[in-house]
Design a protein around this motif. Structure first.
Motif, PDB file in Angstrom:
ATOM      1  N   PRO A 149      61.362 -42.337  49.380  1.00 27.35           N
ATOM      2  CA  PRO A 149      62.611 -43.084  49.542  1.00 27.35           C
ATOM      3  C   PRO A 149      63.187 -43.632  48.238  1.00 27.35           C
ATOM      4  N   LYS A 150      62.361 -43.758  47.201  1.00 25.77           N
ATOM      5  CA  LYS A 150      62.866 -44.260  45.922  1.00 25.77           C
ATOM      6  C   LYS A 150      63.421 -43.141  45.045  1.00 25.77           C
ATOM      7  N   SER A 151      62.637 -42.110  44.837  1.00 21.92           N
ATOM      8  CA  SER A 151      63.058 -41.034  43.937  1.00 21.92           C
ATOM      9  C   SER A 151      63.940 -40.003  44.619  1.00 21.92           C
ATOM     10  N   GLY A 152      63.836 -39.909  45.953  1.00 21.35           N
ATOM     11  CA  GLY A 152      64.586 -38.896  46.677  1.00 21.35           C
ATOM     12  C   GLY A 152      63.921 -37.535  46.695  1.00 21.35           C
ATOM     13  N   LYS A 153      62.745 -37.390  46.089  1.00 23.61           N
ATOM     14  CA  LYS A 153      62.056 -36.104  46.087  1.00 23.61           C
ATOM     15  C   LYS A 153      61.696 -35.677  47.506  1.00 23.61           C
ATOM     16  N   LEU A 154      61.832 -34.380  47.762  1.00 23.68           N
ATOM     17  CA  LEU A 154      61.519 -33.835  49.082  1.00 23.68           C
ATOM     18  C   LEU A 154      60.126 -33.221  49.085  1.00 23.68           C
ATOM     19  N   TYR A 155      59.382 -33.543  50.138  1.00 32.24           N
ATOM     20  CA  TYR A 155      58.051 -32.970  50.332  1.00 32.24           C
ATOM     21  C   TYR A 155      58.022 -32.001  51.505  1.00 32.24           C
ATOM     22  N   GLY A 156      59.041 -32.027  52.319  1.00 33.05           N
ATOM     23  CA  GLY A 156      59.140 -31.112  53.439  1.00 33.05           C
ATOM     24  C   GLY A 156      60.515 -31.207  54.052  1.00 33.05           C
ATOM     25  N   LEU A 388      72.121 -22.881  34.956  1.00 31.73           N
ATOM     26  CA  LEU A 388      71.418 -23.722  35.922  1.00 31.73           C
ATOM     27  C   LEU A 388      70.197 -24.422  35.324  1.00 31.73           C
ATOM     28  N   ARG A 389      69.807 -24.038  34.128  1.00 34.86           N
ATOM     29  CA  ARG A 389      68.549 -24.529  33.562  1.00 34.86           C
ATOM     30  C   ARG A 389      68.449 -26.058  33.498  1.00 34.86           C
ATOM     31  N   PRO A 390      69.498 -26.798  33.116  1.00 35.05           N
ATOM     32  CA  PRO A 390      69.344 -28.258  33.101  1.00 35.05           C
ATOM     33  C   PRO A 390      68.965 -28.839  34.462  1.00 35.05           C
ATOM     34  N   LEU A 391      69.429 -28.227  35.526  1.00 31.43           N
ATOM     35  CA  LEU A 391      69.058 -28.677  36.872  1.00 31.43           C
ATOM     36  C   LEU A 391      67.717 -28.100  37.304  1.00 31.43           C
ATOM     37  N   LEU A 392      67.420 -26.899  36.833  1.00 30.83           N
ATOM     38  CA  LEU A 392      66.204 -26.215  37.273  1.00 30.83           C
ATOM     39  C   LEU A 392      64.952 -26.750  36.604  1.00 30.83           C
ATOM     40  N   THR A 393      65.051 -27.138  35.338  1.00 28.19           N
ATOM     41  CA  THR A 393      63.863 -27.553  34.576  1.00 28.19           C
ATOM     42  C   THR A 393      63.078 -28.676  35.245  1.00 28.19           C
ATOM     43  N   PRO A 394      63.702 -29.762  35.697  1.00 27.22           N
ATOM     44  CA  PRO A 394      62.916 -30.822  36.326  1.00 27.22           C
ATOM     45  C   PRO A 394      62.505 -30.508  37.770  1.00 27.22           C
ATOM     46  N   ARG A 395      62.951 -29.385  38.293  1.00 28.92           N
ATOM     47  CA  ARG A 395      62.695 -29.079  39.700  1.00 28.92           C
ATOM     48  C   ARG A 395      61.737 -27.921  39.913  1.00 28.92           C
ATOM     49  N   ASP A 396      61.535 -27.095  38.912  1.00 25.37           N
ATOM     50  CA  ASP A 396      60.702 -25.909  39.086  1.00 25.37           C
ATOM     51  C   ASP A 396      59.604 -25.863  38.027  1.00 25.37           C
ATOM     52  N   PRO A 397      58.412 -26.325  38.366  1.00 25.03           N
ATOM     53  CA  PRO A 397      57.319 -26.283  37.389  1.00 25.03           C
ATOM     54  C   PRO A 397      56.887 -24.868  37.042  1.00 25.03           C
TER      55      PRO A 397
END
Length: 460
Positions: A149-156, A388-397
């Motif tokens: 709820p703080k970061s907004g990251k999705l786990y499912g 898309l890389r600036p958006l992709l970098t923090p989202r795709d390890p």
């Protein structure tokens, strides 16, 4: 299909499904290889989200309605078969039911999905791999997210949970705070209570959701990139027309390839081109005599004539029509509007298109340049990924693996090029062909998460 009644077909931006009967008549290519295991805008702005299709159907990467996605390291989806019925013995009455062991050997917890009770039922949180049985007790279909709820990251996430039905969400949770968010159709989102999983277990992989607003800058940048290529394309078809007008067919063959590759680098824009794509780069129906049909036009019509001995007089009209259509596309591009929601999907579709049509020779009308086209398609995918890389970098390890897959395929394809000459598919050695096929398949696997990451999600 009939060449007399069907319009010429263009291979799709590979992505949403199904087979087509479209294939060149008399292609000079090898047999198919064995498979390897919302915003309104001003002119030139962003289009409202809407599906785009081309002359063939596409295989979509994003999860279908009712499918459940566990957001893993690169957001590759684990899709479980959902069904109505039992909750694995758990209660959804809001009194803190204890997770129970189900036949699959995993602990299950029943969770309510409704505007009045979103997330109710998660009373004994614990870490590890587990299943949430999500039951929609509301009156409208709903999406469901499990997030921080703080970061907004999705786990499912789950899409299209119909009223009165239950679907399963498989997750692997570490210690931390989570909350379910319920997003019923035509209703504001509701976030359930925050639940803390105790202990010190590392959290599982997650992704930050992407909004349409996030995608507007790279989409505008891509539109500008396409606009800059339009001049090159128009000059190329103009040169091709001039070659044919003066009867220099050797020069026409050379300049045909140069102009065609400019067009093939624009893969993510084909849907926005609309009918112009078929007129410029359409293919003939896979029926006898289809290449002689008057509706067969564009680059491949000229290619067929150049490499099948047709005289310059027979090619003047097709070359002039191609040049006219390219000019119209260039002149109208400033009014075009691309859909930001499709940017991530396009990166995958271009290479899937390459695998299905270029590496099988279906679009070869005699020039034997499918591998040159594949290389141009790869350039197109590179351009999208760079934007898309600036958006992709923090989202795709797994981004380094994706970069490596792009480099491998580029190396494979470059080995088939020799200046302006390219090895035809039917002259590739078996090992070389298998390597290209394998590395294309690997790149498609690495690109699939990109499509999932940039699947625009609701935030309210």
């Amino acid at each position: 299909m009939s060449g007399a009644s069907e319009p010429p077909q263009r291979h799709p931006e590979a992505g949403v499904s199904a087979e087509s009967d479209t294939e060149p008549a008399s292609p000079a290519a090898a047999p198919e290889p064995e498979p390897i295991a919302e915003a309104d805008g001003e002119p030139g702005g962003i289009a409202a989200a809407s599906p785009t299709t081309r002359s063939l159907t596409r295989r979509r990467v994003a999860p279908a309605a009712g499918a459940v996605v566990a957001v893993a390291a690169a957001v590759t989806a684990a899709v479980l078969a959902g069904g109505g019925g039992g909750h694995g013995g758990d209660s959804a009455d809001g009194k803190g039911a204890t997770a129970t062991q189900a036949a699959d050997g995993l602990p299950h917890t029943a969770i309510d999905v409704s505007t009045g009770g979103c997330g109710r039922g998660w009373g004994h949180p614990h870490a590890g791999t587990q299943v949430f049985d999500l039951h929609n007790s509301g009156s409208a279909a709903s999406e469901v997210y499990l997030s921080d709820p703080k970061s907004g990251k999705l786990y499912g996430e789950l899409e299209g949970l119909a009223p009165g039905t239950t679907r399963q969400m498989l997750v692997d949770l570490g210690s931390g705070t989570y909350a379910f968010k319920c997003l019923p159709e035509d209703t504001d989102a509701v976030t359930g209570p925050s639940v803390t999983v105790p202990g010190h277990q590392p959290q599982g992989a997650a992704t930050l959701p992407v909004t349409q607003h996030d995608l507007i800058p790279p989409t505008l940048a891509y539109q500008q990139w396409i606009g800059a290529r339009m001049g090159d394309l128009a000059r190329g078809t103009g040169t091709l027309k001039a070659d044919i007008d003066r009867g220099d067919l050797a020069a026409a063959k050379r300049d045909w390839l140069s102009a065609h590759l400019v067009y093939e680098r624009m893969g993510a824009a084909y849907g926005t081109f609309g009918d112009a794509d078929g007129a410029i780069n359409g293919t003939a129906a896979r029926t006898p005599g289809a290449v002689d049909d008057a509706s067969f036009a564009g680059f491949h019509r000229v290619e067929y004539g150049l490499w099948h001995g047709q005289p310059a007089a027979a090619l003047k009209a097709p070359a002039a029509e191609l040049d006219k259509n390219v000019g119209a596309l260039r002149d109208g591009w400033s009014q075009a509007r691309m859909d930001p929601a499709e940017m991530g999907l396009r990166a995958h579709e271009i290479i899937e298109n390459t695998e299905q049509f270029e590496l099988t020779g279906r679009t070869d009308y005699g020039s034997g340049t499918n591998l040159a086209t594949a290389r141009a398609n790869l350039d197109g995918t590179r351009e999208i990924l760079s934007l898309l890389r600036p958006l992709l970098t923090p989202r795709d390890p797994a981004l380094p693996r994706l970069d490596s897959a792009v480099e491998r395929l580029q190396h494979d394809l470059d080995a088939a090029g020799h200046g302006d000459a390219w090895t035809p598919l039917d002259r590739l050695g078996r090992a070389q062909r298998e390597q290209i096929n394998a590395d294309t398949g690997d790149l498609l696997e690495q690109l699939a998460p990109v499509a999932a990451i940039f699947d625009v999600r609701r935030t309210a």
